[in-house]
Write a protein that holds these residues in place. Structure first.
Motif, PDB file in Angstrom:
ATOM      1  N   LYS A 171       0.827  -1.165   0.087  1.00  0.00           N
ATOM      2  CA  LYS A 171       0.003  -0.129   0.025  1.00  0.00           C
ATOM      3  C   LYS A 171       0.872   1.293   0.114  1.00  0.00           C
ATOM      4  O   LYS A 171       0.467   2.299  -0.530  1.00  0.00           O
ATOM      5  N   ASN A 174       2.664   1.786  -3.355  1.00  0.00           N
ATOM      6  CA  ASN A 174       1.773   2.257  -4.257  1.00  0.00           C
ATOM      7  C   ASN A 174       1.430   3.687  -4.326  1.00  0.00           C
ATOM      8  O   ASN A 174       1.171   4.570  -5.254  1.00  0.00           O
ATOM      9  N   TRP A 175       1.158   4.258  -2.897  1.00  0.00           N
ATOM     10  CA  TRP A 175       0.741   5.355  -2.664  1.00  0.00           C
ATOM     11  C   TRP A 175       2.137   6.356  -3.049  1.00  0.00           C
ATOM     12  O   TRP A 175       1.624   7.509  -3.631  1.00  0.00           O
ATOM     13  N   ASP A 177       4.350   5.753  -5.169  1.00  0.00           N
ATOM     14  CA  ASP A 177       4.663   6.009  -6.689  1.00  0.00           C
ATOM     15  C   ASP A 177       3.432   6.752  -7.495  1.00  0.00           C
ATOM     16  O   ASP A 177       3.641   7.398  -8.283  1.00  0.00           O
ATOM     17  N   THR A 178       2.411   6.698  -6.768  1.00  0.00           N
ATOM     18  CA  THR A 178       1.318   7.653  -7.371  1.00  0.00           C
ATOM     19  C   THR A 178       1.339   9.012  -7.001  1.00  0.00           C
ATOM     20  O   THR A 178       1.024   9.957  -7.884  1.00  0.00           O
ATOM     21  N   LYS A 180       4.181  10.346  -7.035  1.00  0.00           N
ATOM     22  CA  LYS A 180       5.382  10.749  -8.030  1.00  0.00           C
ATOM     23  C   LYS A 180       4.855  10.787  -9.400  1.00  0.00           C
ATOM     24  O   LYS A 180       5.259  11.757 -10.352  1.00  0.00           O
ATOM     25  N   GLU A 181       3.854   9.869  -9.800  1.00  0.00           N
ATOM     26  CA  GLU A 181       3.420   9.945 -11.170  1.00  0.00           C
ATOM     27  C   GLU A 181       2.626  11.322 -11.576  1.00  0.00           C
ATOM     28  O   GLU A 181       2.391  11.885 -12.406  1.00  0.00           O
ATOM     29  N   LYS A 182       1.581  11.434 -10.256  1.00  0.00           N
ATOM     30  CA  LYS A 182       0.607  12.623 -10.458  1.00  0.00           C
ATOM     31  C   LYS A 182       1.229  13.978 -10.174  1.00  0.00           C
ATOM     32  O   LYS A 182       0.992  15.141 -10.775  1.00  0.00           O
TER      33      LYS A 182
END
Length: 234
Positions: A171, A174-175, A177-178, A180-182
């Motif tokens: 979790k 993923n948080w 990574d999200t 970083k992506e957004k």
């Protein structure tokens, strides 16, 4: 609580970005606006707590004053506190520039604020309580309860974990990574710092604390990393 107690937690010690630094404070609104809609956040909270003209409101952790300034358009008295003297000075200047005169900006925190006046109708804390370790969260919530008049409202929004503990590695990765992506690498680093060094806790811990403090509460929002509680003083 007296602020000179030797064993009291020091709320002014900050983790991550130094918000005693004027340049960081000046850049705060611009940075946060990349992923937060301050106007919508403020309006949503105001609607959720049913803020009206006759109410008095305290915001704990006002930052650059966005919510406090907006709330001042709806009610008579707003008290806005933050542990950063630089944040308070900046927020005060912003309010003056906008012609807002019914906000008292005060340097203080959950554990040090002393309210001079009648009990409060509303208290709002959004993305601030996680700065305290769990023991001091409980002390803070008891103090908030005492500051409110009977039937008063406490709005709490914060980074709060509600995922199964067995899934924490997946979790959290993923948080981040999200983020970083957004929002880019800098926000991903902020998320890493938050997990490593700050004091966000589990939903069941917060909910038991609210119960032990005397509040009745509804859960207005909950996902893996954020929750909103609407609380009433019995």
């Amino acid at each position: 609580m007296k602020s000179n107690v030797k064993w009291q937690y020091n709320e002014t010690v900050q983790v991550g970005t130094d918000y005693q630094d004027t340049s960081n404070v000046q850049a705060y609104d611009e940075q946060m606006a990349k992923f937060r809609d301050f106007k919508k956040e403020s309006t949503d909270i105001i609607n959720a707590i049913c803020l009206e003209r006759e109410h008095s409101l305290l915001e704990i952790g006002t930052g650059t004053g966005n919510f406090a300034i907006e709330a001042a358009r709806y009610c008579n008295n707003v008290y806005a506190i933050d542990v950063s003297s630089t944040m308070i000075a900046y927020a005060k200047q912003k309010a003056q520039a906008m012609g807002i005169s019914n906000v008292a900006f005060i340097q203080a925190g959950f554990l040090s604020y002393e309210h001079n006046g009648p009990s409060l109708d509303m208290i709002v804390s959004n993305l601030a309580l996680h700065h305290l370790p769990d023991f001091w969260k409980m002390i803070a919530l008891k103090r908030i309860y005492q500051l409110l008049k009977n039937g008063g409202t406490f709005y709490l929004g914060d980074v709060i974990f509600s995922f199964p503990i067995e899934e924490y590695n997946h979790k959290i990765d993923n948080w981040i990574d999200t983020m970083k992506e957004k929002m880019g690498i800098n926000f991903a680093k902020e998320a890493e710092m938050h997990i490593k060094d700050e004091f966000s806790t589990f939903d069941w811990v917060i909910e038991e604390m609210l119960h032990k403090s005397g509040f009745k509460f509804d859960i207005r929002h909950k996902d893996d990393f954020f929750a909103v509680y609407y609380c009433k003083k019995n």
